[in-house]
Design an enzyme around this catalytic site. Structure first.
Site, PDB file in Angstrom:
ATOM      1  N   ASP A  10      45.952  47.576  32.590  1.00  0.00           N
ATOM      2  CA  ASP A  10      45.496  47.022  33.855  1.00  0.00           C
ATOM      3  C   ASP A  10      44.208  46.232  33.597  1.00  0.00           C
ATOM      4  O   ASP A  10      43.528  46.450  32.591  1.00  0.00           O
ATOM      5  CB  ASP A  10      45.258  48.209  34.797  1.00  0.00           C
ATOM      6  N   ASP A  12      41.558  44.854  36.418  1.00  0.00           N
ATOM      7  CA  ASP A  12      40.417  45.285  37.241  1.00  0.00           C
ATOM      8  C   ASP A  12      40.258  46.796  37.157  1.00  0.00           C
ATOM      9  O   ASP A  12      41.203  47.545  37.413  1.00  0.00           O
ATOM     10  CB  ASP A  12      40.634  44.887  38.710  1.00  0.00           C
ATOM     11  N   PHE A  18      35.447  45.412  38.265  1.00  0.00           N
ATOM     12  CA  PHE A  18      35.645  45.004  39.665  1.00  0.00           C
ATOM     13  C   PHE A  18      34.609  45.664  40.571  1.00  0.00           C
ATOM     14  O   PHE A  18      33.977  45.001  41.402  1.00  0.00           O
ATOM     15  CB  PHE A  18      37.062  45.397  40.105  1.00  0.00           C
ATOM     16  N   TRP A  65      35.812  39.405  47.338  1.00  0.00           N
ATOM     17  CA  TRP A  65      36.776  39.135  46.265  1.00  0.00           C
ATOM     18  C   TRP A  65      37.702  37.955  46.572  1.00  0.00           C
ATOM     19  O   TRP A  65      38.396  37.491  45.691  1.00  0.00           O
ATOM     20  CB  TRP A  65      37.555  40.380  45.837  1.00  0.00           C
ATOM     21  N   LYS A 134      54.005  46.951  39.530  1.00  0.00           N
ATOM     22  CA  LYS A 134      54.019  47.309  38.104  1.00  0.00           C
ATOM     23  C   LYS A 134      55.174  48.249  37.742  1.00  0.00           C
ATOM     24  O   LYS A 134      55.489  48.420  36.569  1.00  0.00           O
ATOM     25  CB  LYS A 134      52.669  47.920  37.704  1.00  0.00           C
ATOM     26  N   ASP A 145      43.508  52.352  36.591  1.00  0.00           N
ATOM     27  CA  ASP A 145      42.572  53.213  37.334  1.00  0.00           C
ATOM     28  C   ASP A 145      43.083  53.549  38.735  1.00  0.00           C
ATOM     29  O   ASP A 145      42.447  54.337  39.439  1.00  0.00           O
ATOM     30  CB  ASP A 145      41.195  52.538  37.448  1.00  0.00           C
TER      31      ASP A 145
HETATM   32  P1  T3P Z   1      44.502  45.079  38.862  1.00  0.00           P
HETATM   33  O1  T3P Z   1      45.968  45.220  39.009  1.00  0.00           O
HETATM   34  O2  T3P Z   1      44.082  44.278  37.672  1.00  0.00           O
HETATM   35  O3  T3P Z   1      43.747  46.420  38.906  1.00  0.00           O
HETATM   36  O4  T3P Z   1      44.700  44.220  44.385  1.00  0.00           O
HETATM   37  C1  T3P Z   1      44.649  43.144  43.513  1.00  0.00           C
HETATM   38  C2  T3P Z   1      43.736  43.401  42.322  1.00  0.00           C
HETATM   39  O5  T3P Z   1      42.420  43.651  42.725  1.00  0.00           O
HETATM   40  C3  T3P Z   1      44.179  44.588  41.496  1.00  0.00           C
HETATM   41  O6  T3P Z   1      43.951  44.256  40.133  1.00  0.00           O
HETATM   42  C4  T3P Z   1      43.264  45.702  41.938  1.00  0.00           C
HETATM   43  C5  T3P Z   1      42.024  44.978  42.390  1.00  0.00           C
HETATM   44  N1  T3P Z   1      41.390  45.621  43.537  1.00  0.00           N
HETATM   45  C6  T3P Z   1      40.630  46.740  43.322  1.00  0.00           C
HETATM   46  O7  T3P Z   1      40.471  47.186  42.195  1.00  0.00           O
HETATM   47  N2  T3P Z   1      40.021  47.333  44.397  1.00  0.00           N
HETATM   48  C7  T3P Z   1      40.169  46.866  45.647  1.00  0.00           C
HETATM   49  O8  T3P Z   1      39.606  47.441  46.598  1.00  0.00           O
HETATM   50  C8  T3P Z   1      40.976  45.700  45.850  1.00  0.00           C
HETATM   51  C9  T3P Z   1      41.195  45.147  47.223  1.00  0.00           C
HETATM   52  C10 T3P Z   1      41.567  45.111  44.776  1.00  0.00           C
END
Ligand code: T3P
Length: 242
Positions: A10, A12, A18, A65, A134, A145
């Site tokens: 993953d 973020d 993030f 974001w 996913k 996470d």
């Molecule tokens: P990733 O799949 O790389 O973890 O939801 C879209 C992306 O933004 C996703 O990325 C998760 C991340 N995200 C968070 O981590 N926390 C949040 O509160 C939000 C809205 C998004």
């Protein structure tokens, strides 16, 4: 037979910070509004917890974001870049970056690729998988996470056993210790706004939960392994799958 190990990482909360990037930009943009420190973060969705603090803060959180350069400027989490590069060089191992773009697509998908090129190099652009679900991507391990990445088959069973409102209350009040042990594993998988968007009931990968400020208070599940950080034993976790 395919004897190679396929690892899905993953982005973020695992490779890119993030939560830290969000808090920094939120406080810069809204210096007079209340905020939630990383210590106080609970639940995966930042906007949900800000909305509970004060209803209008939900949209203010989202505005951060959805802004240009938010995803591009996230710092790598400590040790993440080095770990990914080392992992990708391991024999019989294929590493992919499996990340969900936000639905506001003006900047996020482009910036995720730009981040990968900048921090991991152009060769890694081959390894990026953008998906909102996913569970339909096959692999041996998914390091993520987000606590609840499950298909609807598993969730249907869980839903019969716990009440989501109860879980929300427990998360807010942080009273895990008062919940009967046998209920905790069920409850911790309830925090999903997107649960009905997952298509595959039985994903091929094992989800290894990467520790983050929002999930570190969740009880250790008997079925879920954790990676505490990139300083933790990620090599052993891969080893266990070979
Ligand atoms: P990733 O799949 O790389 O973890 O939801 C879209 C992306 O933004 C996703 O990325 C998760 C991340 N995200 C968070 O981590 N926390 C949040 O509160 C939000 C809205 C998004």
């Amino acid at each position: 037979p395919n004897t190679r190990l396929r690892v899905l990482l993953d982005m973020d909360g695992v490779l890119a910070d993030f939560e830290g990037g969000f808090l920094k930009k939120y406080r810069e943009r809204y210096p007079n509004e209340p905020y939630i420190s990383l210590e106080e973060r609970r639940g995966f969705w930042v906007s949900t917890q800000y909305g509970e603090l004060r209803a209008d803060l939900c949209d203010k959180a989202i505005s951060i974001w959805e802004s240009k350069n938010f995803f591009m400027e996230l710092e790598p989490l400590p040790g993440s870049v080095e770990a990914v590069k080392e992992m990708a060089k391991m024999k019989n191992t294929d590493v992919f970056i499996c990340t969900s773009p936000i639905k506001h697509y003006a900047h996020c998908p482009y910036e995720k690729y730009a981040w990968v090129e900048r921090h991991l190099g152009p060769d890694f652009l081959e390894k990026v998988i953008l998906t909102r679900d996913k569970t339909i991507v096959s692999g041996d391990i998914l390091v993520d996470d987000k606590p609840d990445i499950l298909g609807p088959g598993q969730l249907a069973i869980i839903e019969r056993n716990v009440n989501s409102a109860l879980y929300q209350k427990i998360l807010r009040q942080n009273v895990w210790s008062s919940v009967h042990k046998s209920n905790r594993d069920w409850i911790m998988q309830q925090d999903s706004d997107q649960k009905h968007e997952s298509v595959e009931p039985n994903p091929s990968w094992e989800h290894v939960l990467f520790t983050a400020c929002h999930n570190k208070h969740l009880p250790v599940s008997t079925t879920q392994r954790r990676l505490l950080s990139w300083a933790d034993n990620w090599r052993d976790i891969l080893e266990g799958k070979c």
